[in-house]
Design a protein around this motif. Structure first.
Motif, PDB file in Angstrom:
ATOM      1  N   ALA A 131      16.161  15.276 -22.702  1.00  0.00           N
ATOM      2  CA  ALA A 131      16.309  16.706 -22.981  1.00  0.00           C
ATOM      3  C   ALA A 131      16.981  17.425 -21.813  1.00  0.00           C
ATOM      4  CB  ALA A 131      14.951  17.330 -23.281  1.00  0.00           C
ATOM      5  N   ARG A 132      16.640  17.049 -20.590  1.00  0.00           N
ATOM      6  CA  ARG A 132      17.268  17.687 -19.424  1.00  0.00           C
ATOM      7  C   ARG A 132      18.736  17.309 -19.322  1.00  0.00           C
ATOM      8  NH1 ARG A 132      12.328  16.075 -17.007  1.00  0.00           N
ATOM      9  NH2 ARG A 132      13.381  14.303 -16.027  1.00  0.00           N
ATOM     10  N   ILE A 133      19.069  16.067 -19.624  1.00  0.00           N
ATOM     11  CA  ILE A 133      20.469  15.640 -19.573  1.00  0.00           C
ATOM     12  C   ILE A 133      21.298  16.389 -20.613  1.00  0.00           C
ATOM     13  CG2 ILE A 133      22.017  13.668 -19.937  1.00  0.00           C
ATOM     14  CD1 ILE A 133      19.764  11.883 -18.855  1.00  0.00           C
ATOM     15  N   GLU A 134      20.735  16.625 -21.782  1.00  0.00           N
ATOM     16  CA  GLU A 134      21.451  17.335 -22.846  1.00  0.00           C
ATOM     17  C   GLU A 134      21.648  18.810 -22.535  1.00  0.00           C
ATOM     18  OE1 GLU A 134      19.195  16.486 -26.332  1.00  0.00           O
ATOM     19  OE2 GLU A 134      20.016  14.450 -26.563  1.00  0.00           O
ATOM     20  N   SER A 135      21.003  19.312 -21.488  1.00  0.00           N
ATOM     21  CA  SER A 135      21.257  20.692 -21.057  1.00  0.00           C
ATOM     22  C   SER A 135      22.590  20.827 -20.332  1.00  0.00           C
ATOM     23  CB  SER A 135      20.123  21.179 -20.150  1.00  0.00           C
ATOM     24  OG  SER A 135      20.123  20.478 -18.908  1.00  0.00           O
ATOM     25  N   HIS A 136      23.181  19.712 -19.940  1.00  0.00           N
ATOM     26  CA  HIS A 136      24.519  19.759 -19.330  1.00  0.00           C
ATOM     27  C   HIS A 136      25.515  20.238 -20.389  1.00  0.00           C
ATOM     28  CE1 HIS A 136      28.283  18.481 -17.487  1.00  0.00           C
ATOM     29  NE2 HIS A 136      27.616  18.293 -16.349  1.00  0.00           N
ATOM     30  N   PRO A 137      26.377  21.193 -20.072  1.00  0.00           N
ATOM     31  CA  PRO A 137      27.269  21.772 -21.091  1.00  0.00           C
ATOM     32  C   PRO A 137      28.195  20.772 -21.770  1.00  0.00           C
ATOM     33  CG  PRO A 137      27.894  22.468 -18.865  1.00  0.00           C
ATOM     34  CD  PRO A 137      26.561  21.830 -18.752  1.00  0.00           C
ATOM     35  N   TRP A 138      28.544  19.691 -21.091  1.00  0.00           N
ATOM     36  CA  TRP A 138      29.467  18.726 -21.684  1.00  0.00           C
ATOM     37  C   TRP A 138      28.763  17.609 -22.447  1.00  0.00           C
ATOM     38  CZ3 TRP A 138      34.753  18.317 -22.212  1.00  0.00           C
ATOM     39  CH2 TRP A 138      35.497  19.330 -21.634  1.00  0.00           C
ATOM     40  N   VAL A 139      27.454  17.539 -22.349  1.00  0.00           N
ATOM     41  CA  VAL A 139      26.714  16.448 -22.998  1.00  0.00           C
ATOM     42  C   VAL A 139      26.271  16.905 -24.380  1.00  0.00           C
ATOM     43  CG1 VAL A 139      24.689  14.965 -22.903  1.00  0.00           C
ATOM     44  CG2 VAL A 139      25.956  15.490 -20.807  1.00  0.00           C
ATOM     45  N   GLU A 140      26.724  16.186 -25.405  1.00  0.00           N
ATOM     46  CA  GLU A 140      26.309  16.479 -26.776  1.00  0.00           C
ATOM     47  C   GLU A 140      24.946  15.864 -27.082  1.00  0.00           C
ATOM     48  OE1 GLU A 140      28.057  16.166 -31.361  1.00  0.00           O
ATOM     49  OE2 GLU A 140      29.124  15.219 -29.696  1.00  0.00           O
ATOM     50  N   ARG A 141      24.744  14.633 -26.661  1.00  0.00           N
ATOM     51  CA  ARG A 141      23.434  13.994 -26.826  1.00  0.00           C
ATOM     52  C   ARG A 141      23.290  12.883 -25.777  1.00  0.00           C
ATOM     53  NH1 ARG A 141      26.488  12.144 -31.191  1.00  0.00           N
ATOM     54  NH2 ARG A 141      26.738   9.879 -31.317  1.00  0.00           N
ATOM     55  N   ALA A 142      22.049  12.544 -25.512  1.00  0.00           N
ATOM     56  CA  ALA A 142      21.760  11.521 -24.509  1.00  0.00           C
ATOM     57  C   ALA A 142      20.615  10.642 -24.996  1.00  0.00           C
ATOM     58  CB  ALA A 142      21.401  12.154 -23.172  1.00  0.00           C
ATOM     59  N   GLU A 143      20.701   9.384 -24.670  1.00  0.00           N
ATOM     60  CA  GLU A 143      19.638   8.428 -24.996  1.00  0.00           C
ATOM     61  C   GLU A 143      19.189   7.752 -23.706  1.00  0.00           C
ATOM     62  OE1 GLU A 143      18.847   4.366 -27.672  1.00  0.00           O
ATOM     63  OE2 GLU A 143      20.760   5.436 -27.783  1.00  0.00           O
ATOM     64  N   VAL A 144      17.902   7.802 -23.449  1.00  0.00           N
ATOM     65  CA  VAL A 144      17.334   7.209 -22.236  1.00  0.00           C
ATOM     66  C   VAL A 144      16.391   6.095 -22.647  1.00  0.00           C
ATOM     67  CG1 VAL A 144      16.021   7.616 -20.125  1.00  0.00           C
ATOM     68  CG2 VAL A 144      17.540   9.399 -21.016  1.00  0.00           C
ATOM     69  N   LYS A 145      16.651   4.907 -22.181  1.00  0.00           N
ATOM     70  CA  LYS A 145      15.850   3.735 -22.535  1.00  0.00           C
ATOM     71  C   LYS A 145      15.233   3.141 -21.273  1.00  0.00           C
ATOM     72  CE  LYS A 145      16.148  -0.742 -24.914  1.00  0.00           C
ATOM     73  NZ  LYS A 145      17.073  -1.702 -25.571  1.00  0.00           N
ATOM     74  N   THR A 146      13.922   2.947 -21.314  1.00  0.00           N
ATOM     75  CA  THR A 146      13.210   2.353 -20.179  1.00  0.00           C
ATOM     76  C   THR A 146      13.040   0.861 -20.416  1.00  0.00           C
ATOM     77  OG1 THR A 146      12.002   4.415 -19.846  1.00  0.00           O
ATOM     78  CG2 THR A 146      11.129   2.441 -18.786  1.00  0.00           C
ATOM     79  N   ASN A 147      13.562   0.080 -19.509  1.00  0.00           N
ATOM     80  CA  ASN A 147      13.423  -1.378 -19.574  1.00  0.00           C
ATOM     81  C   ASN A 147      12.413  -1.810 -18.506  1.00  0.00           C
ATOM     82  OD1 ASN A 147      15.463  -1.583 -21.583  1.00  0.00           O
ATOM     83  ND2 ASN A 147      17.052  -1.517 -20.000  1.00  0.00           N
ATOM     84  N   TRP A 148      11.187  -2.015 -18.948  1.00  0.00           N
ATOM     85  CA  TRP A 148      10.127  -2.360 -18.004  1.00  0.00           C
ATOM     86  C   TRP A 148      10.364  -3.739 -17.402  1.00  0.00           C
ATOM     87  CZ3 TRP A 148       6.829   1.414 -16.704  1.00  0.00           C
ATOM     88  CH2 TRP A 148       6.712   2.509 -17.589  1.00  0.00           C
ATOM     89  N   PRO A 149       9.976  -3.902 -16.145  1.00  0.00           N
ATOM     90  CA  PRO A 149       9.165  -2.972 -15.341  1.00  0.00           C
ATOM     91  C   PRO A 149       9.961  -2.102 -14.372  1.00  0.00           C
ATOM     92  CG  PRO A 149       9.136  -5.112 -14.314  1.00  0.00           C
ATOM     93  CD  PRO A 149      10.013  -5.250 -15.534  1.00  0.00           C
TER      94      PRO A 149
END
Length: 314
Positions: A131-149
């Motif tokens: 959600a914070r990344i999508e606040s960037h004016p040029w970012v339409e959408r962002a996907e964040v994936k956590t690869n543990w560990p």
């Protein structure tokens, strides 16, 4: 010889009067004993009930104390285990991958995500970071994936500029990028790409609503007209359009990149007029008459096109 004279007894003699009194007294004593016995029997259950209630409260209190101690012990154990996990190097971030950036830099994306090498993944919220990344004016959408560990992968999709809008706000004018759907997503800055058609005459209080060109307005029609040109027609591609001016009285006025004359579209039937313009320009280019054109009026008559400066059939 003595003579015995029996005494006369009276019905009201003391012995006779005493008997009823004695009986009455004995009966009243009996009644008092029974009454006292009843009182004692009635008071006894109350005393027993009070003792039982006190015993129950003591038992409940002891149980509550035991439960509280168990909860405290378990809580301290969890807290200690959590501290150990946070201090552990197993979940320290060692690998960060960011893809899809263009105008937005990787440093900007990482700062918005709140990520840095060596940080703990246990404190990282992937959804909040997206959600914070999508606040960037040029970012339409962002996907964040956590690869543990110890790894995070960020995929960014940026807005694709379709045109520029010269937005009039009070006494100021600012240049904004819009995407194909008419959304104003970022203000144009120094050093950025500006080789796009420009829609001028846009008022922030009339033509913009919720960050995009308002539906049903001439500004929205100008964006749709550019969308027709973006389909790739060889005679009038979007790259050949320099500007579309929005005039509330005359409608849309189109300017070409390499030609100085205006093309008046009016206020309606834009798809039909765009197709007619292609045919007119095709004739002008074929006859090499385009240099003599002063203006083209697509709104002259319903089925006529006025080309000032040259003679065009149809």
């Amino acid at each position: 010889m003595a003579i015995y004279i029996p005494l006369k007894t009276s019905s009201h003699s003391p012995s006779t009067r005493a008997k009823p009194g004695k009986n009455k007294k004995s009966f009243s004593w009996l009644f008092r004993r029974k009454k006292n016995g009843l009182d004692k029997s009635r008071r006894q259950p109350a005393m027993v009930t009070g003792a039982q209630r006190l015993w129950k409260w003591k038992r409940l209190f002891r149980g509550a104390v035991l439960v509280g101690l168990l909860v405290a012990i378990v809580g301290m154990g969890i807290w200690s285990a959590t501290l150990l996990l946070f201090k552990s190097t197993i979940f320290q971030l060692t690998d960060i991958k960011v893809t899809g950036t263009g105008v937005a830099t990787q440093r900007q994306i990482l700062d918005l995500a709140g990520l840095q090498q060596g940080g703990s993944l246990l404190r990282f919220d992937a959804r909040a970071a997206a959600a914070r990344i999508e606040s960037h004016p040029w970012v339409e959408r962002a996907e964040v994936k956590t690869n543990w560990p110890s790894a995070v992968e960020i995929t960014v999709v940026e807005h694709q500029p379709f045109a520029l809008v010269n937005l009039e706000e009070a006494k100021e004018r600012r240049l904004y990028y819009i995407n194909r759907s008419g959304r104003l997503f970022a203000e144009a800055g120094l050093g950025q790409e500006l080789d796009f058609p420009v829609i001028t005459g846009i008022r922030s209080d009339k033509d913009v609503e919720a960050g995009r060109l308002a539906r049903g307005t001439l500004a929205d029609a100008a964006c749709s007209l550019l969308g027709m040109a973006a389909k790739g027609n060889a005679i009038l591609p979007i790259q050949a359009i320099s500007e579309i001016h929005v005039d509330q009285k005359q409608g849309l006025i189109l300017y070409l990149v390499d030609r100085p004359f205006p093309v008046y579209f009016g206020v309606d039937r834009f798809p039909l007029k765009y197709n007619r313009l292609i045919k007119v320009l095709e004739q002008l280019y074929a006859k090499k008459q385009v240099d003599g054109v002063k203006e083209i009026r697509m709104d002259y008559f319903d089925d006529k096109v006025l080309v000032t400066g040259v003679q065009v059939d149809g």
